[in-house]
Design an enzyme around this catalytic site. Structure first.
Site, short mmCIF file in Angstrom:
data_model
loop_
_atom_site.label_atom_id
_atom_site.label_comp_id
_atom_site.label_asym_id
_atom_site.label_seq_id
_atom_site.Cartn_x
_atom_site.Cartn_y
_atom_site.Cartn_z
N SER A 241 41.14 41.08 41.46
CA SER A 241 40.83 40.74 42.85
C SER A 241 41.43 41.76 43.81
O SER A 241 41.14 42.95 43.71
CB SER A 241 41.32 39.31 43.14
OG SER A 241 40.83 38.82 44.35
N ASP A 467 30.61 35.72 40.83
CA ASP A 467 32.00 35.64 41.28
C ASP A 467 32.00 35.05 42.69
O ASP A 467 31.36 35.59 43.60
CB ASP A 467 32.63 37.03 41.27
CG ASP A 467 34.13 37.00 41.52
OD1 ASP A 467 34.57 36.24 42.40
OD2 ASP A 467 34.85 37.75 40.84
N HIS A 494 36.09 33.65 39.03
CA HIS A 494 36.72 34.80 39.68
C HIS A 494 37.67 35.46 38.70
O HIS A 494 38.72 34.93 38.40
CB HIS A 494 37.47 34.33 40.93
CG HIS A 494 38.10 35.45 41.70
ND1 HIS A 494 37.43 36.61 42.01
CD2 HIS A 494 39.36 35.59 42.22
CE1 HIS A 494 38.24 37.41 42.70
NE2 HIS A 494 39.40 36.82 42.82
#
Length: 524
Positions: A241, A467, A494
């Site tokens: 991320s 995602d 995610h």
């Protein structure tokens, strides 16, 4: 910072210490030396040569989650000294918390796999404790020490960014003032944002100086010091991320110090805050659609059996909370908490059962499950105390990106967001309130741009088709920018690497161990 602000007012990203050495505002004695590994920037030999003093991890815990994770076998923790301002290496120093899970095979050990879970503001130490245990018997755990660090200002690193007390954050979550788009509501919200920024500067040790040096620009310099302190000539890194931003920023700053980079759940390096916000909204909108389709196949789905009607059903359940929050054991489930709990559940299909149950409860005037999901997102412990992740999230984003202050641009961003994630539209007049970054006491130190990666080994970028937080196309763009390989994972979650998918884990392992990229068009 409220969920509405985070997702709808352009601050979006995309998640008590005892026995520790206190930070000092005065220069400290030089860290002990062992000889640096790899190149050393001028004037920083003392830091690059330091010997980390490994010991028990329990004293480093700053949250309930950390307290549980840091009791595990096979991990050890240390504290690394770095300059607050790299332009003044002889000045104030701060401390970075580090955790490692040692490799299972010293004879074939390649080095350290340093990871960061993103946020920004999430604990890399907690993540490494979890992942290290999970891969201990796998090739990654045999070949690498799994190492996590809490970036400056975060978690066990000292000093922590501190903005709101637990009571103040509870009060902020209970209030839905951010959905009031009237002139009076905008003025009240902006005053709240201004107060938040002031509290961050007042309550964080070293004040403005600390806030000015929290960004990714400085974090990657800490990461290079860590590489040397771990004894690695080159860095092997795994970023999830927002941690992908740390990875590609490091590659740009230290191109010759990179061995391998796995970037999972990528941010698009060229997107500004507005475009990133809208793209993320589209990701949550798609994830909600997937949830609605899954739920519709259940006879007791809280949103009914028609996926096309799920958005309205969700709005009918959550919008009344703006004026009539639900009592949950003396706390009020607000609209903000209900939508935050929903967002938490959309990060992974593992929480879809819980989300459906929470929405069914809400239909019956109850809110415990959605409140629990919102507490999970905000890292509120059973004792009512919070980790400082949300404070750090705002502080880091405010120095990592140019602030957005044009009120028409803010309104337009909210309109576009509501189009791609209509389930999160509160049905009220959009607010043009500027966020805390507008009132931040120090300027930003970075801005979106394509990283210059000449001389950097090809990276492996992993991107998930649905995602919810970092859209698939962002990974496609980053893979191209990094001149690396792209692995597509078909799913709704995610990030995915080292989380149990055999196909992804095998491809990622071959890259980390052998430098082998997947074939073009690879999918799992």
């Amino acid at each position: 910072m409220s969920a509405r602000e985070r997702y709808l007012s352009l601050a979006a990203c995309l998640l008590v210490v005892t026995g520790l050495t206190a930070c000092s505002s005065e220069p400290t004695d030089p860290p002990s030396r062992s000889g640096p590994a790899g190149p050393v920037p001028d004037g920083l030999d003392t830091y690059y040569s330091q010997q980390l003093d490994w010991g028990a991890c329990a004293p480093f815990a700053t949250s309930e989650t950390a307290s549980r994770m840091f009791q595990a076998d096979g991990i050890e923790c240390a504290r690394m000294t770095v300059p607050l301002d790299y332009e003044k290496p002889e000045g104030t120093t701060i401390e970075i918390g580090v955790l490692r899970h040692k490799s299972a095979d010293d004879a074939d050990r390649i080095g350290s796999l340093v990871l960061n879970p993103g946020g920004p503001g999430a604990s890399g130490m907690v993540s490494a404790a979890s992942i290290g245990r999970g891969v201990a018997s796998q090739e990654v755990g045999e070949k690498f020490d799994v190492v996590g660090f809490d970036p400056r200002g975060v978690g066990a690193s000292e000093p922590q960014v501190t903005c709101l007390t637990a009571d103040e954050r509870d009060e902020d979550r209970a209030s839905d003032s951010e959905v009031d788009g009237s002139p009076e509501g905008v003025a009240a919200q902006e005053q709240q944002e201004k107060d938040f920024a002031a509290k961050c500067a007042q309550r964080t040790e070293h004040g403005d100086d600390m806030l000015a040096h929290l960004g990714t620009r400085d974090v990657v310099k800490d990461l290079d010091v860590l590489r040397s302190a771990l004894g690695d000539e080159k860095l092997t890194y795994l970023g999830y991320s927002y941690g992908t931003r740390i990875g590609y920023t490091y590659a740009e700053a230290f191109p010759r110090n990179v061995r391998a980079l796995v970037l999972d759940g990528a941010l698009d390096p060229e997107q500004d805050l507005v475009e990133s916000l809208v793209a993320q909204g589209e990701g949550f909108g798609k994830a909600f659609g997937e949830f609605a389709s899954w739920c519709a196949e259940r006879a007791d789905c809280a949103l009914g059996q028609d996926p096309a009607a799920a958005t309205k059903a969700y709005q009918d359940l959550t919008r009344p909370l703006i004026d009539n929050p639900v009592d949950v054991g003396g706390r009020a489930l607000s609209y903000e908490d209900a939508t935050t709990g929903t967002i938490q559940a959309l990060y992974t299909e593992q929480f879809w059962e819980q989300l459906d149950a929470g929405l069914a409860e809400l239909a019956n005037g109850q809110g415990q499950t959605l409140m629990s999901l919102a507490d999970m997102y905000n890292e509120r412990g059973s004792d009512g105390q919070y980790a400082t992740t949300q404070d750090a999230f705002v502080a880091i984003r405010c120095v990592d990106d140019p602030r957005v202050t044009d009120k028409q641009e803010i309104l337009e961003a909210q309109r576009r967001y509501a189009e791609v994630a209509p389930f999160l539209d509160p049905g009220t007049e959009y607010s043009s309130a500027r966020d805390a970054c507008t009132f931040w006491p120090v300027p930003n130190t970075s801005e979106p741009h394509l990283p210059k990666v000449d001389g950097v080994p090809p990276s492996l970028v992993i991107s998930t088709t649905n995602d919810p937080a970092t859209p698939y196309e962002a990974g496609v763009s980053l893979a191209k920018a990094m001149k690396g390989g792209l692995l597509t994972f078909e799913g709704t979650q995610h990030t995915v690497f080292l989380q149990g998918d055999t196909c992804v884990d095998e491809i990622g392992t071959r890259y980390l161990v052998d430098g082998e990229l997947p074939e073009e068009g690879a999918r799992c």
